[in-house]
Design an enzyme around this catalytic site. Sequence first.
Site, PDB file in Angstrom:
ATOM      1  N   GLU A 294      44.841  38.249  40.014  1.00  0.00           N
ATOM      2  CA  GLU A 294      45.204  38.158  41.430  1.00  0.00           C
ATOM      3  C   GLU A 294      46.455  37.289  41.622  1.00  0.00           C
ATOM      4  OE1 GLU A 294      41.636  37.763  43.809  1.00  0.00           O
ATOM      5  OE2 GLU A 294      42.790  37.106  45.536  1.00  0.00           O
ATOM      6  N   HIS A 323      31.440  44.590  18.316  1.00  0.00           N
ATOM      7  CA  HIS A 323      30.833  45.880  17.989  1.00  0.00           C
ATOM      8  C   HIS A 323      31.187  46.931  19.024  1.00  0.00           C
ATOM      9  CE1 HIS A 323      28.586  44.102  14.671  1.00  0.00           C
ATOM     10  NE2 HIS A 323      28.677  43.017  15.420  1.00  0.00           N
ATOM     11  N   LYS A 437      41.228  44.301  52.689  1.00  0.00           N
ATOM     12  CA  LYS A 437      40.394  43.643  53.710  1.00  0.00           C
ATOM     13  C   LYS A 437      40.731  44.231  55.081  1.00  0.00           C
ATOM     14  CE  LYS A 437      39.648  39.027  51.681  1.00  0.00           C
ATOM     15  NZ  LYS A 437      39.651  37.596  51.915  1.00  0.00           N
TER      16      LYS A 437
END
Length: 468
Positions: A294, A323, A437
């Site tokens: 961000e 793995h 937003k």
Amino acid sequence: MKDLKLRLDVNNMMSDFIGEKGFTETELNSASEKAKEAFNYVKENRGLGMMGWTELPYNQDGIVEDILKTAKEIQEKFDYFVVLGIGGSALGPIAIQQALNHMHYNDLPKEKRNGCPKLYVEDNIDPERMASLFDVIDLEKTCINVISKSGSTSETMSQYLILWDALTKAFGDKAKDHVIATTDAEKGNLIKLAQKEGFKKYVIPDGVGGRFSEMCPVGLLAAAVCGIDIKAMLEGAAYMDKLADSDDIYKNAPLMAATMQYLAINKGYNISVMMPYADSLKFMADWYCQLWGESLGKKHDLNGNVVNVGQTPVKALGVTDQHSQVQLYTEGPFDKVITLLGVDNYRCEVKIPDGCEDIPAVNFLCGHTMNELITAERNATEYALLKSGHLNHTIMLPEVNAFTIGELMYFYELETAYCGAMLGINTFDQPGVEEGKNATYALLGRPGYEEKKKELESRPEKSTKYII
Ligand code: PA5
């Protein structure tokens, strides 16, 4: 203090060690001027604008005393502490709790939690998760801490409305005793609600954005409620701040790390992998991903030029991801910088017992400890990355405790600020997040977002051809 100092090892970023993909001494030294400028920029702007976070290790004394007193009252009165927040208001508290408390903290009986309440950090709005929360808490014994710097984030405010509704229905005018609001001193709706309803309040200081807010009440309250030594965390952050007081990359570890990443970004290394070798640090990687992504992912530089910079942060866990992802890290494209986060001394030792004498290929493990095994596997991964010529570096924590976690978080905050300064961008804003937003506000009909709604409605109609 020396034995609690973090160590940064950047050998495997250098061509002498990993070959042609590494940096030469000349390249590194030629970036040192840029590093000095970044250091000076950060130093000159300390405490100013959105860099109020640099002062948090020093200016929280009065607040800390209040937090400790409140934490004690919460421990006496409540069995559940629920944090409502998202992004910077949640990732820090989650990372700290995982790092410094028992791995199965909420499953322990209260006496083994030293009388501290269970902690739930609700950082999503999945309705199934919200409904499930009510199955595991007893409202009467629940304190909620609603955290929002802007005081308007839809996710947090909707969670608040749901909990507040339940609390008022259950306890009427006593409901306010179950709520603590952490927000801006003046701006936003949460402070208005806190004043109207009479909630206990904590202030997110000016100049402290969500992702830089762990060392203020955002992170400190939940940590103190769960018995974590918040003074030691702040001391650790202050210690790292002192260690980083040099414009010489060889004497300032966050500056060196930032310079390496800056060089890597310029060579097209667009991915930064954070791979702690400790389950306790698993969510530190989540916190880092927000901080790095961000802060550095920006369209414009400070002069308004379109630059579209940034490095995609990826979280991994040693040894689990050996793995899965390590195959890609060792043999895939040369587009990643891998950070291994190691621990010298784990907080306990687990022996691998005897019991397989007749099968030597298993028996070699017997008599060793899991501590030795996880350390060997970190070294082995480092070697595999070295051998395949992939950029990697290691940060070692002497042990995981409140002090070293304060150090580590401040290290990354500084590294991010330095790297952002080298990239010439605004490290501390998040216009892309704000866009999402605002679009949410418009879609759900928030007053004042009518224009945004029209903008959304003028999107091209979706073609059914591309929906299969
Ligand atoms: O780092 C940030 O600024 C963001 O991630 C915010 O923390 C997040 O969007 C939540 O915002 P607020 O604290 O205003 O509710």
